[in-house]
Structures are given as structure tokens and as C-alpha cells.
Write an enzyme that holds these catalytic residues in place. Structure first.
Site: not given
Length: 435
Positions: A266, A324, A371
Site C-alpha cells: 500500500s 483492488d 487489499h
């Protein structure tokens, strides 16, 4: 024999012994001569040569992207590559397990353990790496809460480690690893939500105003907190450059092959790419190839940033879930797909860097983990449908603590707009597994 593109003479896929014969393919075009080494095995030893080539030590340069992973991703990822990418994902996961979310702890929002035993404490004592430094980052953004003075404070963001002698023999080189966690604190969320582009200006010889990156990520990378109590004085950038350059000089100066691997999930993948670009601008990738393994990473910069990364030889493998939404941000409308149509704004279009390794989380029937790093790793490991849920459960304690943390930050005298923003963040964390 067809070799991976751009491997050139630096790419070595086998040792000098064991019956492996080196041939030199010389290609001349326009007066320029390129010399490429290929590994050709005698017919009688073909099986042995193949076995040697398909170990990490035998093909580490390809794993690190010397040929842009050409022929290694389709129709399915090469098993050696898949295993290595999953291994780096697990080393990123260690950041989440070690991150202290207990407000009563003196290490609140820092690492719970000393660096000498961190990997062992999170169950990765056999990972084959020694942590040499912790990395801290501070976002230069204001978050109006009950504790406004903490908005720009440095938080533990990851670590630098180097492979042990035993692991280095298995890998075929000395690996310098930089591992980044993803978004947790409100200031990091605010940095993530900033979508404006800003000139990176990380080239010491040329400001390159056309090379732009997302301002929030740049702030996390370059802002400093001199009050950090756990040794994080200086910006994330300063800490990384000092430590990585020290390790590369120490081991390459001793005659070893060295690689620099940056891995993140991320927001951490954005910092990994920024760091890789910075290292390459400073010429560190001349002594050691620089590679990024990104898990669920967002876009970081514009087309000029991508072009400069390509020019410098920064290698990035983006592991993405096709469902995602974080990998589609920033630049939902202004991105590489629309740059040709929106020509007046093409310099403001966000563009992904590197090669994509797509995964499909729908295949595991776990729609709530689009995610989630644990699910990424499970799919890379070739797990069955029951395993991703079990792997995600391992991170469940971290997710619960993040949600509790978000809830506490909403309470008290927070401003209404901030309260609403935190509710949205909390919902996103709960829905998508953003940790």
C-alpha cells in the site's frame, strides 16, 4: 537462444562450473556492439544445468528484474520468482506484526521490539536477515485532533536488513532489504488522500521540474522529526540513504555481488518506489541493482517520473489484485490510459511504474480482502481456498487494533469534518482490510 530483454552482460544465469559452457552472442547495429552472455548446457548435462538455473542463486538477476521479468510471468509466474516475491511479502508483513498500536505502551506507534530480535519475535527468526536499522517517517501535514502536536511526529515505518552469510549463499548474492509497512496513522491517511503532483527534485545535479510525484508521499519521504525518541532523527530519506549506501559500500567493496531490494504494501510500496528512484538518481544502482516489489501499491508520479525511472534502470514488479481500488489511485481520471485523450493535462496524469503481476482475489472467494497483504501472499504461495482466510486471520489482530485506534482518534473533541473523515477511513479499513 532468446535472452530476457535488457539483461546485457550483467545478467548471469549460471555458475562457471558444473559442465555449463558460456557462449558470447555479439550483435552489432549502427556501429554499436552489444555483448551478451548465454548459458548453454551440453546435451548430456541438460538436466543438471536446468536444475542449477532454476534455483534462486542461479537466476537471481532475472528474479531482480534484469530482463524486466520477460517470459517469467505468463502463462503463470515462474515458481522461483513466485516464491521470492511471496518471501518479500512476508518480510513486509513483519512490519505489521511488530507495529505497536497500544496507546499505553511507551513504544506507541513504533516498533514493539529491539532490532536484534524483531524478526524472531514476529515468528521469522529463520528468515535469514539481520535488521541493521529502523526507519521512521513524518508527514508534514496537520491533522486537527485532541493532540495536534503529534500530527507531524515521526512514526516507525519499516526497517533495513541485510542477508546473513547462509542466506546470501542461497540467494547467490548479498541482499540489502528495505521493508515498508502500509498506512495506519491519521497523518499517513491524510498524506495518502493528497492527490496533487509536486516536483520531486531528488536529482542533485538537475532539479528536473517535470518529474513529479504525489505530494503526500513526497512529504512522508522527505519531512523530518528531530524529536523522535527512538533514533529516527532526520527524514526517512536521510535515514535510508545513509544506511543503504553504507551497506552497499561495505559488501560490494569486499568483492561480493550485492542487490538492493525495496518492498512495501500500500503506502509502503509508494515509499519503496520513491526510495528506489532516489537511490538510482544518486548512482547507487551502478554498484548494486535496485528492485522494488510492490504489493497493492498506488500510482506514485507522472509520466515523466516513470520515464526517468526507466532511464535509470529502476526495476519494479507490481503485485496487484485486479479488484483492488487502491491500485487505481491516485489519478482515477488522469492516468496513463487517458493521457493521450487529455493531452493538455498529460503532465498531470499519474502513471504506474514497472511491470504488473496481476492476481484475482475473486478466485479465492474472499471478497473482503481485496487489499489484504496476507491474501496476496497466500495466492503467491499457491494456497488453496481455505488458506487465505487462515492467513488473513493472522493479521486479524493487527486489523482489530487499527480499527480500535481509528475509533479512539474519532472520539473526544475532534472537529466534525475530521470525525467524518475518520469514519470514512475506518469504514475503508474494515471493508478492504487496509492495514
Amino acid at each position: 537462444m532468446t535472452l530476457p530483454r535488457q539483461c546485457a552482460a550483467a545478467c548471469r544465469t549460471g555458475g562457471g562450473g558444473g559442465g555449463v559452457v558460456r557462449c558470447r552472442a555479439v550483435a552489432a547495429a549502427g556501429g554499436a556492439v552489444a555483448v551478451r552472455d548465454a548459458v548453454v548446457a551440453p546435451v548430456a548435462r541438460r538436466g543438471a544445468a536446468r536444475k542449477t538455473a532454476e534455483t534462486v542463486a542461479g537466476m537471481w538477476r532475472e528474479v531482480q528484474g534484469c530482463g524486466d521479468w520477460e517470459g517469467m510471468l505468463e502463462p503463470a509466474p515462474h515458481p522461483v520468482l513466485r516464491g521470492e516475491v511471496a518471501r518479500y511479502g512476508e518480510l513486509v508483513g513483519a512490519c505489521y506484526k511488530a507495529f505497536d498500536l497500544d496507546p499505553a505502551s511507551r513504544r506507541y506507534l513504533n516498533c514493539k521490539y529491539g532490532r536484534e530480535r524483531m524478526l524472531e519475535e514476529v515468528g521469522m527468526g529463520g528468515a535469514g536477515y539481520e535488521v541493521t536499522r529502523y526507519i521512521y517517517a513524518a508527514a508534514d501535514v496537520s491533522v486537527p485532533t485532541m493532540e495536534p502536536s503529534t500530527s507531524g511526529r515521526g512514526r516507525w515505518i519499516g526497517y533495513v536488513a541485510v542477508s546473513t552469510d547462509e542466506m546470501s549463499r542461497r540467494l547467490g548474492r548479498r541482499d540489502v532489504l528495505v521493508s515498508f509497512r502500509g498506512t495506519v496513522t491519521p497523518a499517513e491517511w491524510m498524506a495518502n488522500l493528497m492527490s496533487s503532483l509536486e516536483a520531486a527534485r531528488l536529482d542533485p545535479c538537475d532539479p528536473r521540474p517535470d518529474v513529479k510525484v504525489e505530494s503526500g508521499f513526497l512529504s512522508l519521504y522527505t519531512s523530518a522529526d528531530k524529536t523522535c525518541r527512538f533514533g529516527g532523527a532526520g527524514s526517512c530519506r536521510e535515514q535510508l540513504l545513509r544506511e543503504v549506501s553504507r551497506l552497499v559500500a561495505a559488501y560490494s567493496g569486499g568483492g561480493e555481488d550485492v542487490s538492493v531490494t525495496l518492498a512495501g504494501h500500500s503506502m509502503g510500496s509508494a515509499l519503496a518506489l520513491l526510495s528506489a528512484y532516489d537511490l538510482a538518481e544518486l548512482g547507487l544502482n551502478r554498484a548494486a541493482p535496485v528492485t522494488v516489489f510492490s504489493f497493492g501499491g498506488p500510482r506514485v508520479g507522472n509520466a515523466a517520473f516513470k520515464a526517468r525511472c526507466d532511464e535509470l534502470g529502476v526495476k519494479a514488479l507490481r503485485v496487484t489484485n485486479v479488484h483492488d481500488p487502491i491500485t487505481k489511485l491516485p489519478g482515477v481520471f488522469l492516468n496513463e490510459a487517458t493521457a493521450g485523450v487529455l493531452r493538455p493535462w498529460r503532465h498531470s496524469c499519474y502513471t504506474h511504474v514497472g511491470v504488473e503481476l496481476p492476481l484475482d482475489f475473486f478466485k479465492v472467494g474472499d471478497l473482503a480482502s481485496v487489499h489484504d497483504l496476507a491474501t496476496y501472499i497466500s495466492l503467491l504461495r499457491g494456497a488453496d481456498k481455505k488458506q487465505p482466510a487462515a492467513a488473513a486471520a493472522d493479521a486479524g489482530g493487527v486489523l482489530a487494533k487499527v480499527m480500535d485506534f481509528v475509533g479512539r482518534r474519532r472520539g473526544g473533541g475532534a472537529l466534525p469534518w475530521h470525525d467524518a473523515a475518520m469514519i470514512q477511513m475506518g469504514g475503508l479499513v474494515q471493508t478492504l482490510g487496509l492495514i
